[in-house]
Design a protein around this motif. Structure first.
Motif, short mmCIF file in Angstrom:
data_model
loop_
_atom_site.label_atom_id
_atom_site.label_comp_id
_atom_site.label_asym_id
_atom_site.label_seq_id
_atom_site.Cartn_x
_atom_site.Cartn_y
_atom_site.Cartn_z
N GLY A 1 0.81 -1.20 0.00
CA GLY A 1 0.00 0.00 0.00
C GLY A 1 0.85 1.26 0.00
N GLU A 2 0.21 2.39 -0.09
CA GLU A 2 0.93 3.67 -0.18
C GLU A 2 1.85 3.93 1.00
OE1 GLU A 2 -0.04 8.47 -0.58
OE2 GLU A 2 -1.60 6.98 -0.98
N PRO A 3 1.41 3.69 2.26
CA PRO A 3 2.33 3.93 3.39
C PRO A 3 3.60 3.09 3.31
CG PRO A 3 0.09 3.70 4.18
CD PRO A 3 0.08 3.29 2.74
N ALA A 4 3.46 1.83 2.88
CA ALA A 4 4.62 0.95 2.78
C ALA A 4 5.57 1.42 1.70
CB ALA A 4 4.16 -0.48 2.50
N ILE A 5 5.04 1.81 0.55
CA ILE A 5 5.88 2.29 -0.55
C ILE A 5 6.58 3.58 -0.16
CG2 ILE A 5 5.85 3.19 -2.91
CD1 ILE A 5 3.53 1.28 -3.48
N GLN A 6 5.84 4.50 0.48
CA GLN A 6 6.43 5.76 0.90
C GLN A 6 7.56 5.53 1.90
OE1 GLN A 6 4.16 8.31 3.58
NE2 GLN A 6 4.80 10.12 2.44
N SER A 7 7.33 4.65 2.87
CA SER A 7 8.35 4.37 3.88
C SER A 7 9.60 3.77 3.24
CB SER A 7 7.80 3.41 4.94
OG SER A 7 6.74 4.01 5.65
N THR A 8 9.40 2.85 2.30
CA THR A 8 10.53 2.21 1.63
C THR A 8 11.34 3.22 0.82
OG1 THR A 8 9.28 0.13 1.48
CG2 THR A 8 11.21 0.37 0.05
N VAL A 9 10.66 4.10 0.12
CA VAL A 9 11.34 5.12 -0.69
C VAL A 9 12.14 6.06 0.21
CG1 VAL A 9 11.00 7.14 -2.17
CG2 VAL A 9 9.71 5.04 -2.61
N VAL A 10 11.55 6.45 1.33
CA VAL A 10 12.24 7.34 2.28
C VAL A 10 13.53 6.69 2.78
CG1 VAL A 10 12.13 8.35 4.60
CG2 VAL A 10 10.20 8.61 3.03
N ILE A 11 13.45 5.42 3.15
CA ILE A 11 14.62 4.71 3.66
C ILE A 11 15.69 4.58 2.58
CG2 ILE A 11 15.45 2.49 4.53
CD1 ILE A 11 12.71 2.19 5.91
N LEU A 12 15.28 4.25 1.36
CA LEU A 12 16.24 4.11 0.27
C LEU A 12 16.93 5.43 -0.04
CD1 LEU A 12 14.29 1.75 -2.17
CD2 LEU A 12 16.20 1.18 -0.68
N ILE A 13 16.21 6.52 0.09
CA ILE A 13 16.82 7.84 -0.12
C ILE A 13 17.89 8.10 0.92
CG2 ILE A 13 16.39 10.33 0.00
CD1 ILE A 13 13.69 9.81 -1.35
N TYR A 14 17.59 7.78 2.18
CA TYR A 14 18.60 7.92 3.24
C TYR A 14 19.84 7.08 2.90
CZ TYR A 14 15.91 10.44 6.84
OH TYR A 14 15.26 11.40 7.56
N LEU A 15 19.62 5.83 2.48
CA LEU A 15 20.73 4.94 2.17
C LEU A 15 21.60 5.50 1.05
CD1 LEU A 15 19.00 1.44 2.35
CD2 LEU A 15 21.00 2.14 3.67
N VAL A 16 20.98 5.91 -0.03
CA VAL A 16 21.72 6.38 -1.21
C VAL A 16 22.43 7.69 -0.92
CG1 VAL A 16 21.51 7.19 -3.58
CG2 VAL A 16 20.23 5.18 -2.84
N VAL A 17 21.72 8.65 -0.33
CA VAL A 17 22.28 9.97 -0.08
C VAL A 17 23.49 9.89 0.85
CG1 VAL A 17 21.88 12.20 1.04
CG2 VAL A 17 20.17 11.26 -0.53
N PHE A 18 23.35 9.16 1.95
CA PHE A 18 24.46 9.12 2.92
C PHE A 18 25.57 8.18 2.47
CE2 PHE A 18 21.28 11.19 5.49
CZ PHE A 18 22.04 12.14 6.16
N TYR A 19 25.25 7.23 1.59
CA TYR A 19 26.33 6.45 0.99
C TYR A 19 27.18 7.34 0.08
CZ TYR A 19 28.73 3.51 -2.38
OH TYR A 19 29.69 2.96 -3.20
N LEU A 20 26.53 8.13 -0.76
CA LEU A 20 27.26 9.03 -1.67
C LEU A 20 28.06 10.06 -0.88
CD1 LEU A 20 24.55 9.56 -4.45
CD2 LEU A 20 26.58 8.09 -4.53
N LEU A 21 27.47 10.59 0.19
CA LEU A 21 28.20 11.55 1.03
C LEU A 21 29.41 10.89 1.67
CD1 LEU A 21 25.25 13.42 2.82
CD2 LEU A 21 26.82 14.37 1.13
N SER A 22 29.26 9.64 2.08
CA SER A 22 30.37 8.92 2.70
C SER A 22 31.50 8.67 1.70
CB SER A 22 29.88 7.58 3.27
OG SER A 22 28.92 7.77 4.29
#
Length: 258
Positions: A226-247
C-alpha cells in the motif's frame, strides 16, 4: 575487497563491545519476563505471555537499543581506527578508499543481522523457558498458529534491517567526517535522539529515520504494498543512497596524514 571484508567480520566477532551488546539484549528480555512474573498486574510490554510471542513484544523497543549500538560500533571501526592510524595501514594494501568503505558497510550489515537474529533467538529461549511456548503467536490484536507466527516474526524482524542500515549509513558519514570517536558518538546519538521529537509533527514524521526504525515493519507488514509501505521504503532508500554518496565523497577527501 572480499579479503578486507572478511578481516572486518573477524574483527567484529572479536570485539568486546559485541559481547556487551548481546548481553544487554538478553538481559532486557530476562528483566521484562521477571517483572511480568513477579506481579501480573504490573504494566509491562508483554501482552501475550508465551515464548513464541515474546520476540514480537520487543520489536518496537529494539530501535532504542540500535540507536545506541549502531553509533558505538560504527564510530569504533571508523573514527577510532582513523585516530589510531590503523586506517592508513589498511590502505597500504592494494585497496582503494571506496573498497575500504564497502568493507566497513559490509561489517555493519552483518553487525545488524547478528543483533537482530540474536534478539529473536534469545527472546524465544527466555520466553519459552519462563512462560512456555504457548499455542499461538499474539501480535497486533490477532492470533497466529505457531508456524505462521514464527514466519511472521522472522519476516518483521528481517524488514527492520533496512531502516537500521539507513541509520547506520548516517552514522558512517558522521564517523568519517569526525576525527574523534567521542565527538562522532555524541553527534550521532544526539542527532538520533533529537530526531525522535520529529514524531510529534505529523507532516514530518513519515520522513524521520527514527520513526522508520520503530514502525517500518508495521507499515510494510500490515499494508503490504500500500501507499504507506511504498512511501516508507522510498524514504529509507533515499537515506541509504544519499548518505552512501556523502560517505564516498568524504572518504575520498579525508586527510589521512595524522
Amino acid at each position: 575487497m572480499i579479503r578486507l571484508a572478511r578481516n572486518e567480520l573477524f574483527k567484529m566477532l572479536r570485539l568486546k563491545k559485541m559481547g556487551i551488546f548481546l548481553f544487554i539484549l538478553v538481559l532486557n528480555a530476562i528483566i521484562t519476563v521477571y517483572y511480568y512474573q513477579l506481579d501480573g498486574n504490573v504494566k509491562t510490554v508483554i501482552v501475550t505471555p508465551n515464548g513464541q510471542s515474546l520476540p514480537l513484544t520487543f520489536i518496537y523497543g529494539m530501535a532504542q537499543f540500535m540507536a545506541i549500538f549502531i553509533p558505538v560500533y560504527v564510530t569504533d571501526i571508523i573514527t577510532e581506527e582513523y585516530r589510531k592510524g590503523t586506517l592508513k595501514l589498511s590502505l597500504l594494501r592494494p585497496v582503494s578508499r571506496v573498497e575500504w568503505l564497502h568493507a566497513k558497510i559490509t561489517a555493519l550489515l552483518f553487525f545488524i543481522v547478528i543483533l537482530v537474529g540474536f534478539t529473536v533467538l534469545s527472546s524465544y529461549a527466555v520466553g519459552t523457558a519462563a512462560l512456555g511456548w504457548g499455542d499461538h503467536t499474539g501480535y497486533g490484536g490477532a492470533s497466529y498458529l505457531p508456524g505462521a507466527g514464527v514466519g511472521l516474526t522472522l519476516k518483521l524482524y528481517a524488514l527492520m534491517i533496512l531502516p537500521y542500515m539507513a541509520c547506520g549509513m548516517i552514522v558512517v558519514w558522521i564517523a568519517i567526517c569526525c576525527d574523534s570517536m567521542s565527538v562522532a558518538l555524541v553527534i550521532s546519538i544526539g542527532l538520533l535522539n533529537a530526531a525522535q521529537y520529529l514524531n510529534a509533527f505529523e507532516e514530518v514524521k513519515p520522513y524521520s529515520i527514527v520513526n522508520q526504525m520503530y514502525f517500518y515493519h508495521e507499515s510494510v507488514g500490515q499494508n503490504r504494498l500500500g501507499e504507506p509501505a511504498i512511501q516508507s521504503t522510498v524514504v529509507i532508500l533515499i537515506y541509504l543512497v544519499v548518505f552512501y554518496l556523502l560517505s564516498v565523497q568524504s572518504i575520498k577527501r579525508k586527510d589521512l596524514v595524522l
